[in-house]
Structure formats: structure tokens, C-alpha cells
Design a protein around this motif. Structure first.
Motif, PDB file in Angstrom:
ATOM      1  N   TRP A 152      33.719  38.779  42.249  1.00 26.54           N
ATOM      2  CA  TRP A 152      34.522  39.979  42.505  1.00 26.54           C
ATOM      3  C   TRP A 152      33.714  40.994  43.306  1.00 26.54           C
ATOM      4  O   TRP A 152      34.028  41.304  44.448  1.00 26.54           O
ATOM      5  CB  TRP A 152      35.019  40.582  41.184  1.00 26.54           C
ATOM      6  N   TYR A 290      45.137  36.264  37.053  1.00 22.89           N
ATOM      7  CA  TYR A 290      44.359  37.376  37.612  1.00 22.89           C
ATOM      8  C   TYR A 290      42.884  36.954  37.637  1.00 22.89           C
ATOM      9  O   TYR A 290      42.165  37.122  36.654  1.00 22.89           O
ATOM     10  CB  TYR A 290      44.564  38.647  36.783  1.00 22.89           C
ATOM     11  N   ARG A 291      42.446  36.454  38.759  1.00 21.55           N
ATOM     12  CA  ARG A 291      41.157  35.768  38.858  1.00 21.55           C
ATOM     13  C   ARG A 291      39.956  36.672  38.607  1.00 21.55           C
ATOM     14  O   ARG A 291      38.888  36.201  38.220  1.00 21.55           O
ATOM     15  CB  ARG A 291      41.038  35.100  40.227  1.00 21.55           C
ATOM     16  N   TYR A 292      40.074  37.986  38.856  1.00 17.87           N
ATOM     17  CA  TYR A 292      38.923  38.884  38.701  1.00 17.87           C
ATOM     18  C   TYR A 292      38.959  39.683  37.395  1.00 17.87           C
ATOM     19  O   TYR A 292      38.064  40.489  37.146  1.00 17.87           O
ATOM     20  CB  TYR A 292      38.863  39.868  39.872  1.00 17.87           C
ATOM     21  N   SER A 336      42.667  41.472  41.831  1.00 21.40           N
ATOM     22  CA  SER A 336      43.264  40.160  41.562  1.00 21.40           C
ATOM     23  C   SER A 336      44.654  40.054  42.188  1.00 21.40           C
ATOM     24  O   SER A 336      45.003  39.033  42.775  1.00 21.40           O
ATOM     25  CB  SER A 336      43.361  39.913  40.056  1.00 21.40           C
TER      26      SER A 336
END
Length: 340
Positions: A152, A290-292, A336
Motif C-alpha cells: 500500500w 479491499y486489498r489494502y 482499495s
């Protein structure tokens, strides 16, 4: 989605009724009784704001556990979180600090709340050292991972991942931080602070060792064709992590009330909602969407650990602590969504 919060809402109603009953029995004043219920609500909000990052981290660990251990953590773990950390922990602090037995500590909390608050507040230095060191290690271990490919805060996280092969780097960073903070403290206080910090490091290493041992046993059983359904290592890790997250909430609660019953009710309501948020994140796969978000939570953990360590020297309002965590998680959420 609302179904995930049904238990928490029911528990909230029960807690508010208990607060009203206790307030009326204790004061026979409508205004004082209403203030007791209001403080329960405010304490619950405080606990949720301080522990939202805890819910994200819990969800990340729970996602890798089988359903049996997920349920055990969300049931037995809640008993430990609510009863252990919000009730037993403050009483244990007073019992140890004042040399009292558990019954005497409970009596003191109910009959002399001002003295009880003073004793708990006086134990802030060792709590800050232990909890801060433990949380700082948890956060650093997440980023000091050479296998991480998603970043991130790009350049910082890539640099930390590149440094991962350096053995015990996270422990060295925490020890250096403990030493720097201790230099700003009086000698006797510094010694207590460092000893507590070392205890936090030892606790983290012990929990990691237990997890590694159990994982090795599971791998051996799996290789032999046995059915593996254990998540005991993750269960132990999550409960120790939950305890560390609870320190600032328990101490901060005394800024609003020194009544042990009201504090326990308010923080317990907050803990129930954190459990519901955790369950929501796991059941709906929010972390993969939500990847981050997980990154934001672990940055919040590092920030919380650093704030706890710094609070041994500088008074940091609980609102600031909660706001820092909320901002970091909010920013990671926005990032994200933009990343898709």
C-alpha cells in the motif's frame, strides 16, 4: 448484514437496562442514572473506535482458520475478551499493585472508586511498556515479510519486505525504541518500563513459538493422511492480541468514569460490536475485496504500539489514539476502492 449485529444489539439493550438499574439503586437520582447509561454508550463508542483495527486483524487471521476454531474464537474468545480483559484485568492490576486479594480488589472497586482509579492509572507505565512492545512487534512482523507482493505505502513497505531476511530485526527495532523512551524517564520508572517491554517481547516470541509448534504438528499429521482441524495456535495468538488491544481502552475508560460496573458494561458492549464487525469481515470476504484494508490495520497497530510506548513519557488522549487508527484504516479503504 444486520443479522451479524443482532447479538450485539441485544447485549447493548441488556447492558443499558443493567446500567439504569444499577444507577437508580446506587444514586436514587434520575439525572445520575441517565448519566450512567450515557457513559456506557460513550465507552462503547470509545472501545469500537480504538479496536476497529483489531477487528480487521482478527478477520485476517480467522480467514485462515477452519470454521470450528472460528466459532470457538467468536464464542470462547469473547468470554475472555469481555470477562477477562474488561473485568478481571483491571482487578488484577489493583490486586498486584496494592497487594490485595481478588475479593478485596473487587470490594475496593465498588466502594472506593477514586482510589481504585488511582491505582490502575499508577500502573500505566508497565502496561504501556508491555502492550506497546507487543503491538509494535505484531505490526512489524506483518511488513517484514519477503514474500509480500501487495504494498500500500509502496516505498516503505517494499523497503521493509527487502529487510525481512535480517534475523530478529523487528525485535531489535522494538528494543531500540524501548531504550530511547526509557532515556526520557526517571531511573526507577525507566527500569519498570524496560522490564515490562521485555515481557511484551517475550510474550510475542512465546505465542509465535506455540503457533509454529502447533503448525509443525499439523503438517506432520497432514503428511500422514490425518484429518487436521486444529487452529489452536491462531486461537492463542488472537486472544493475546485482543488483550494487548484492550489496554488503552481500559485505561482510557477512567477518563470518563471511575465506576468499575459502568466501565465493564460500556467496554463489554464495545467488545461485542468489535466481534460483530470481525464476523462481518470474515463472512463477507471484505478483506479480499479491499486489498489494502489489512495494511491499514497493521499500520494502525504500529501507530498504537508507538503511542503506547510514547505515553510512558507524554500524555496522549484516547481520542487521538482512536482517530489515528480510524484515519489509517479509512485511507486504506479509499485506496482499495480506487485500486478496484
Amino acid at each position: 448484514m444486520l443479522r451479524q449485529f443482532t447479538g450485539s444489539l441485544v447485549f447493548t439493550i441488556i447492558a443499558l437496562v443493567a446500567a439504569l438499574a444499577y444507577g437508580w439503586f446506587d444514586t436514587h437520582s434520575i439525572a445520575a442514572t441517565a448519566s450512567f447509561a450515557w457513559i456506557v454508550v460513550v465507552l462503547a463508542v470509545l472501545e469500537i473506535s480504538l479496536s476497529f483495527d483489531n477487528a480487521v486483524v482478527n478477520a485476517a487471521v480467522l480467514a485462515d482458520m477452519d470454521e470450528v476454531w472460528q466459532r470457538r474464537f467468536l464464542t470462547w474468545g469473547m468470554v475472555i475478551a469481555v470477562f477477562g480483559m474488561r473485568i478481571v484485568f483491571p482487578l488484577a492490576i489493583v490486586a498486584l499493585a496494592a497487594g490485595l486479594g481478588p475479593i478485596d480488589a473487587l470490594t475496593l472497586s465498588l466502594t472506593q472508586p477514586a482510589r481504585y482509579e488511582a491505582i490502575v492509572s499508577g500502573a500505566h507505565i508497565p502496561i504501556a511498556g508491555f502492550g506497546g512492545a507487543f503491538l509494535l512487534l505484531v505490526g512489524l512482523d506483518f511488513f517484514l515479510d519477503s514474500a509480500k507482493t501487495v504494498h500500500w505505502v509502496g516505498w516503505i513497505e517494499r523497503a521493509l519486505a527487502a529487510l525481512a531476511p535480517i534475523r530478529a530485526l523487528a525485535i531489535a527495532i522494538v528494543l531500540a525504541t524501548l531504550m530511547l523512551v526509557s532515556l526520557a524517564l526517571p531511573h526507577a520508572t525507566a527500569l519498570v518500563f524496560v522490564e515490562a517491554g521485555l515481557g511484551g517481547i517475550i510474550a510475542h516470541v512465546a505465542v509465535e513459538a506455540i503457533g509454529t509448534l502447533l503448525e509443525a504438528q499439523e503438517a506432520a499429521r497432514r503428511a500422514a493422511g490425518a484429518m487436521v482441524r486444529s487452529g489452536l495456535g491462531g486461537f492463542v495468538y488472537l486472544n493475546v492480541l485482543d488483550s494487548s488491544f484492550s489496554f488503552d481502552g481500559v485505561i482510557g475508560a477512567f477518563a470518563l468514569s471511575n465506576n468499575m460496573v459502568i466501565i465493564a458494561l460500556g467496554l463489554s458492549v464495545g467488545a461485542m460490536f468489535v466481534r460483530s464487525i470481525t464476523l462481518l469481515l470474515v463472512r463477507h470476504g471484505t478483506l479480499s475485496e479491499y486489498r489494502y484494508l489489512e495494511h491499514g490495520a497493521f499500520w494502525a497497530i504500529i501507530a498504537l504500539g508507538a503511542i503506547m510506548l510514547a505515553s510512558a513519557r507524554i500524555a496522549v488522549p484516547e481520542t487521538v489514539t482512536g482517530l489515528v487508527g480510524a484515519v489509517l484504516i479509512g485511507l486504506s479503504l479509499l485506496a482499495s476502492r480506487r485500486a478496484g
